[in-house]
Write a protein that holds these residues in place. Structure first.
Motif, short mmCIF file in Angstrom:
data_model
loop_
_atom_site.label_atom_id
_atom_site.label_comp_id
_atom_site.label_asym_id
_atom_site.label_seq_id
_atom_site.Cartn_x
_atom_site.Cartn_y
_atom_site.Cartn_z
N HIS A 189 -8.49 -66.91 -10.40
CA HIS A 189 -7.92 -67.09 -9.31
C HIS A 189 -8.33 -66.41 -8.09
CE1 HIS A 189 -3.89 -67.91 -11.78
NE2 HIS A 189 -4.37 -66.36 -12.39
N LEU A 190 -8.49 -67.46 -6.93
CA LEU A 190 -9.52 -66.79 -5.49
C LEU A 190 -8.83 -67.03 -4.59
CD1 LEU A 190 -12.31 -68.95 -6.48
CD2 LEU A 190 -12.74 -66.45 -6.96
N TRP A 191 -9.07 -65.90 -3.60
CA TRP A 191 -7.99 -65.67 -2.48
C TRP A 191 -9.44 -65.26 -1.56
CZ3 TRP A 191 -5.63 -63.65 -6.51
CH2 TRP A 191 -5.60 -62.14 -6.51
N TYR A 226 -10.00 -73.56 -11.20
CA TYR A 226 -10.17 -72.46 -10.45
C TYR A 226 -7.94 -73.27 -10.20
CZ TYR A 226 -7.35 -71.32 -6.02
OH TYR A 226 -6.24 -71.07 -4.87
N VAL A 227 -7.52 -71.53 -10.32
CA VAL A 227 -5.41 -72.33 -10.56
C VAL A 227 -4.53 -71.46 -10.02
CG1 VAL A 227 -3.22 -72.08 -12.05
CG2 VAL A 227 -5.67 -71.98 -13.13
N GLU A 228 -3.91 -72.03 -9.06
CA GLU A 228 -3.07 -72.20 -7.69
C GLU A 228 -2.65 -69.97 -7.56
OE1 GLU A 228 0.31 -71.29 -6.69
OE2 GLU A 228 0.76 -71.56 -9.63
N LYS A 242 -15.15 -76.42 -11.16
CA LYS A 242 -15.09 -77.26 -11.89
C LYS A 242 -13.82 -78.16 -12.02
CE LYS A 242 -19.73 -76.75 -13.48
NZ LYS A 242 -20.47 -77.62 -12.38
N GLY A 243 -12.51 -77.51 -11.66
CA GLY A 243 -11.49 -77.70 -11.70
C GLY A 243 -10.97 -77.69 -9.94
N LEU A 244 -9.10 -78.00 -9.96
CA LEU A 244 -9.04 -77.37 -8.94
C LEU A 244 -7.27 -77.32 -9.90
CD1 LEU A 244 -10.01 -77.21 -5.87
CD2 LEU A 244 -10.57 -76.15 -6.72
N VAL A 245 -6.87 -76.08 -10.11
CA VAL A 245 -4.56 -76.48 -10.78
C VAL A 245 -4.51 -76.00 -9.52
CG1 VAL A 245 -3.29 -75.65 -11.70
CG2 VAL A 245 -5.72 -76.20 -13.00
N VAL A 256 -7.52 -81.22 -11.10
CA VAL A 256 -7.53 -81.54 -12.88
C VAL A 256 -5.99 -81.33 -12.99
CG1 VAL A 256 -10.10 -81.34 -12.87
CG2 VAL A 256 -8.31 -79.10 -13.11
N GLY A 257 -5.55 -80.86 -12.64
CA GLY A 257 -4.03 -80.30 -12.62
C GLY A 257 -3.34 -79.64 -12.05
#
Length: 363
Positions: A11-13, A57-59, A121-124, A156-157
């Motif tokens: 997670h990032l913010w 990355y996951v929301e 590489k991917g964003l959820v 990606v999801g």
């Protein structure tokens, strides 16, 4: 030492999203209520003997003013978009942040530099699967516009958190008339197959919540990849968790579907603060029955390594500098103990995540 690592869950913010109006769970004084950007993640992973080749990355469960969006039956398209954009202000700002990082147009406080987006590489991303289909379709269009085509290509999801709700609430949410059709709309009918990340808390919200999720997945055709987060969050502070047999039954039931994957992530946060193990050996002593059953049920090709950074810093024993590497060591030690083949180990560290999310390039 592990081969290539694709961290399937971080997670990032930015520093502009650290209030309770950005994340309702960011209460004053909370350890996590400050910037956590790519720079901070890089500093944490740099302390380990091996660094990731990239991450998913996951929301981050951004703030919503109400559980759902209220609309008049006769609302026109412009009104729907206007009210949706106001209601989902914080999640849409999250997409704007991701776009800046991916495109390299970063702002002060983003915790990133030009080029850092290549590690994503991917964003959820968040998706309100529970709203009316008309509203959901509008959300997908607005989300794509906010992300821009370069960042949208990294999606990606999707995830809509089911944890933090009672089992009855989970049953109500996923049982409404729109949830399943919206999952299919988002994940099956686009130009590429996308995943649904499942965040459910079998410990705090009740094992019934996990059982309801199993029923949901069985009700969706195999056009969607389901990625289960954090071992579905069993209670790791109690060696004889009374719901372990029911957890096993659900995991076995879910693993029977070839489109369902499991993340080895989040475990450090499932111990009681007074019972957090301080060594790799003591963590494995507790985790072994869970990891054994997951490996037996899913096989290495559907098990994903994930760190759950920076949330892993809340419960881990080594602090911000050491927890990422500590979790890598836990997972590595377990694979050594099981004597997995080199090819299977490659799947767990990176290839399973690439398969679940359709990620083509790791470098």
């Amino acid at each position: 030492m592990p081969p290539t690592i694709l961290d399937s869950h971080i997670h990032l913010w930015p520093s502009t999203a650290t209030s309770s109006q950005d994340h309702a769970w960011m209460t004053p004084g909370l350890f996590l209520a400050r910037r956590h950007g790519v720079h901070d993640y890089a500093a944490a992973t740099a302390a380990a003997p091996v660094q990731p080749a990239g991450f998913v990355y996951v929301e981050t469960d951004r703030y919503l003013p109400s559980a759902s969006l209220s609309l008049d039956a006769g609302a026109g398209d412009e009104e729907v978009e206007e009210k949706l954009s106001a209601w989902a202000r914080a999640p849409l700002e999250e997409l704007a942040f991701l776009r800046r990082v991916v495109e390299g147009d970063v702002q002060e406080g983003d915790g990133a530099s030009e080029g850092d987006g290549e590690q994503m590489k991917g964003l959820v991303i968040w998706a309100p699967f529970h709203v009316q289909e008309r509203v959901f379709g509008t959300y997908l269009r607005v989300a794509r516009e906010r992300l821009g085509e370069k960042a949208w290509a990294r999606v990606v999801g999707f995830r809509y958190l089911l944890q933090g709700r009672t089992a009855d609430e989970v049953k109500s949410i996923i049982g409404n008339e729109w949830f399943v059709s919206n999952v299919k709309l988002a994940c099956e009918k686009g130009e590429r197959r996308l995943a649904f990340d499942v965040g459910v808390d079998a410990h705090r919200d009740g094992i019934e919540a996990l059982e309801a999720v199993a029923a949901l997945i069985e009700g969706v055709e195999e056009g969607v990849n389901f990625v289960l987060n954090h071992l579905c969050k069993p209670d790791l502070s109690t060696p004889t968790w009374p719901f372990f047999p029911r957890w096993q039954a659900c995991i076995g039931r879910l693993s029977s579907h070839p489109n369902v994957y499991m993340k080895l992530s989040g475990a450090l946060n499932e111990f009681a603060p007074s019972a957090t193990p301080s060594s790799v050996e003591t963590v494995l002593d507790t985790l072994r029955p869970y990891l054994d059953y997951v490996l037996q049920s899913f096989g290495a090709h559907r098990v994903l390594f994930g760190s759950d950074w920076p949330v892993c810093n809340v419960g881990g024993p080594k602090g911000e500098v050491g927890n990422w590497g500590f979790w890598v060591e836990v997972v590595e030690r377990y694979w050594e103990e099981k004597e997995l083949s080199e090819k299977d180990i490659e799947w767990v560290w990176a290839k399973s995540a690439a398969a679940a999310y359709g990620i083509k390039e790791l470098r």
